[in-house]
Design an enzyme around this catalytic site. Structure first.
Site, PDB file in Angstrom:
ATOM      1  N   LYS A 206      34.397  62.112  61.565  1.00  0.00           N
ATOM      2  CA  LYS A 206      34.951  61.662  60.287  1.00  0.00           C
ATOM      3  C   LYS A 206      35.676  62.800  59.550  1.00  0.00           C
ATOM      4  CE  LYS A 206      31.323  58.142  59.646  1.00  0.00           C
ATOM      5  NZ  LYS A 206      30.289  57.638  58.716  1.00  0.00           N
TER       6      LYS A 206
ATOM      7  N   TYR B 248      35.399  48.635  58.777  1.00  0.00           N
ATOM      8  CA  TYR B 248      34.163  48.564  57.996  1.00  0.00           C
ATOM      9  C   TYR B 248      33.998  47.215  57.281  1.00  0.00           C
ATOM     10  CZ  TYR B 248      32.983  53.531  58.641  1.00  0.00           C
ATOM     11  OH  TYR B 248      32.607  54.741  59.169  1.00  0.00           O
TER      12      TYR B 248
ATOM     13  N   THR C  59      21.395  56.658  59.718  1.00  0.00           N
ATOM     14  CA  THR C  59      22.487  56.552  58.737  1.00  0.00           C
ATOM     15  C   THR C  59      22.164  57.348  57.476  1.00  0.00           C
ATOM     16  OG1 THR C  59      22.928  54.323  59.558  1.00  0.00           O
ATOM     17  CG2 THR C  59      23.848  54.900  57.400  1.00  0.00           C
TER      18      THR C  59
ATOM     19  N   ASN D  98      28.388  61.521  56.458  1.00  0.00           N
ATOM     20  CA  ASN D  98      27.486  61.824  57.579  1.00  0.00           C
ATOM     21  C   ASN D  98      28.186  62.209  58.893  1.00  0.00           C
ATOM     22  OD1 ASN D  98      28.303  59.293  58.301  1.00  0.00           O
ATOM     23  ND2 ASN D  98      26.318  58.302  58.062  1.00  0.00           N
TER      24      ASN D  98
ATOM     25  N   HIS E 192      30.741  58.678  63.406  1.00  0.00           N
ATOM     26  CA  HIS E 192      30.517  57.240  63.569  1.00  0.00           C
ATOM     27  C   HIS E 192      30.124  56.956  65.011  1.00  0.00           C
ATOM     28  CE1 HIS E 192      31.088  52.899  63.344  1.00  0.00           C
ATOM     29  NE2 HIS E 192      31.683  53.001  64.528  1.00  0.00           N
TER      30      HIS E 192
ATOM     31  N   GLU F  26      35.495  47.787  68.180  1.00  0.00           N
ATOM     32  CA  GLU F  26      36.019  49.021  67.594  1.00  0.00           C
ATOM     33  C   GLU F  26      36.953  49.740  68.571  1.00  0.00           C
ATOM     34  OE1 GLU F  26      32.363  50.890  66.364  1.00  0.00           O
ATOM     35  OE2 GLU F  26      32.083  49.437  64.738  1.00  0.00           O
TER      36      GLU F  26
HETATM   37  P1  IDP Z   1      26.218  53.631  60.493  1.00  0.00           P
HETATM   38  O1  IDP Z   1      27.432  54.522  60.304  1.00  0.00           O
HETATM   39  O2  IDP Z   1      24.995  54.421  60.833  1.00  0.00           O
HETATM   40  O3  IDP Z   1      26.464  52.485  61.450  1.00  0.00           O
HETATM   41  P2  IDP Z   1      26.435  51.700  58.329  1.00  0.00           P
HETATM   42  O4  IDP Z   1      25.298  51.048  57.623  1.00  0.00           O
HETATM   43  O5  IDP Z   1      27.253  50.865  59.258  1.00  0.00           O
HETATM   44  O6  IDP Z   1      25.886  52.990  59.070  1.00  0.00           O
HETATM   45  O7  IDP Z   1      27.386  52.302  57.206  1.00  0.00           O
HETATM   46  C1  IDP Z   1      28.673  52.796  57.525  1.00  0.00           C
HETATM   47  C2  IDP Z   1      28.887  54.106  56.813  1.00  0.00           C
HETATM   48  O8  IDP Z   1      28.913  53.854  55.413  1.00  0.00           O
HETATM   49  C3  IDP Z   1      27.788  55.132  57.009  1.00  0.00           C
HETATM   50  O9  IDP Z   1      27.953  55.923  58.174  1.00  0.00           O
HETATM   51  C4  IDP Z   1      27.910  55.962  55.762  1.00  0.00           C
HETATM   52  O10 IDP Z   1      28.949  56.928  55.888  1.00  0.00           O
HETATM   53  C5  IDP Z   1      28.328  54.948  54.720  1.00  0.00           C
HETATM   54  N1  IDP Z   1      27.166  54.458  53.973  1.00  0.00           N
HETATM   55  C6  IDP Z   1      26.180  53.648  54.424  1.00  0.00           C
HETATM   56  N2  IDP Z   1      25.264  53.411  53.472  1.00  0.00           N
HETATM   57  C7  IDP Z   1      25.693  54.087  52.387  1.00  0.00           C
HETATM   58  C8  IDP Z   1      25.164  54.245  51.064  1.00  0.00           C
HETATM   59  O11 IDP Z   1      24.119  53.695  50.712  1.00  0.00           O
HETATM   60  N3  IDP Z   1      25.891  55.055  50.220  1.00  0.00           N
HETATM   61  C9  IDP Z   1      27.063  55.647  50.577  1.00  0.00           C
HETATM   62  N4  IDP Z   1      27.588  55.538  51.808  1.00  0.00           N
HETATM   63  C10 IDP Z   1      26.912  54.764  52.700  1.00  0.00           C
HETATM   64 MG    MG Z   2      27.639  50.839  61.298  1.00  0.00          MG
END
Ligand code: IDP
Ligand code: MG
Length: 149
Positions: free
Chosen positions: A11, A51, A93, A114, A117, A128
């Site tokens: 990212k 997303y 996550t 984080n 992805h 994707e």
């Molecule tokens: P993932 O990336 O582990 O699959 P997802 O729930 O699909 O997690 O969320 C996509 C991305 O959205 C996450 O990697 C993170 O960067 C962001 N994200 C998820 N939950 C939160 C949150 O509660 N606050 C801010 N950003 C979030």
């Molecule tokens: Mg996800």
């Protein structure tokens, strides 16, 4: 175990922090084969499709703004059980739950930043991969290490 392909993306921020090489090294050391890679700036429209499942979440605007804010390295990775393997390798996550030793656990303090992805299922991986790569951009190759890693 079956050979699978999964979609991954370093990212925004990873290039700025100059840690792309370290992360790619970890991916290679683990044994994933990189079968496609593309440095790109994600257009807003693609970010919103990628997303889409989070469209109604409070953090959606922030997420799209972040993911379009700088270059990403999109990749397709191949290996035994690659989808589940990469998810574990990346870590949870939530930043505070991502264990040390995982990529997120070692390189990120904030959930929204984080750094990597990884597709969460075979269906997501197929979806994707097709959003980011044309079939001819995914390369079939063998590293000759079968039996070693
Ligand atoms: P993932 O990336 O582990 O699959 P997802 O729930 O699909 O997690 O969320 C996509 C991305 O959205 C996450 O990697 C993170 O960067 C962001 N994200 C998820 N939950 C939160 C949150 O509660 N606050 C801010 N950003 C979030
Ligand atoms: Mg996800």
């Amino acid at each position: 175990m079956a050979i699978e392909r999964t979609f991954s993306m370093l990212k925004p921020g990873v290039l700025s922090r100059r840690i792309a090489g370290e992360i790619i090294s970890r991916i290679e050391d683990k044994g994933f084969d990189i079968v496609a890679a593309k440095l790109m700036r994600i257009p807003r429209s693609l970010a919103e499709i990628h997303y889409a499942e989070h469209r109604d979440k409070a953090f959606f605007g922030e997420l799209v703004a972040y993911i379009t804010s700088g270059p990403v390295l999109a990749m397709v990775l191949e290996g035994d059980s690659a989808v589940a393997m990469l998810r574990r390798f990346c870590g949870s996550t939530k930043a505070e739950e991502a264990l040390p030793g995982t990529i997120r656990g070692d390189y990120a303090m904030h959930t929204g930043l984080n750094i990597i992805h990884a597709s969460d299922s075979s269906e997501s991986a197929a979806r994707e991969m097709s959003l980011f790569f044309k079939p001819e951009e995914i390369i079939d190759w063998k590293d000759g290490n079968d039996g070693w890693i």
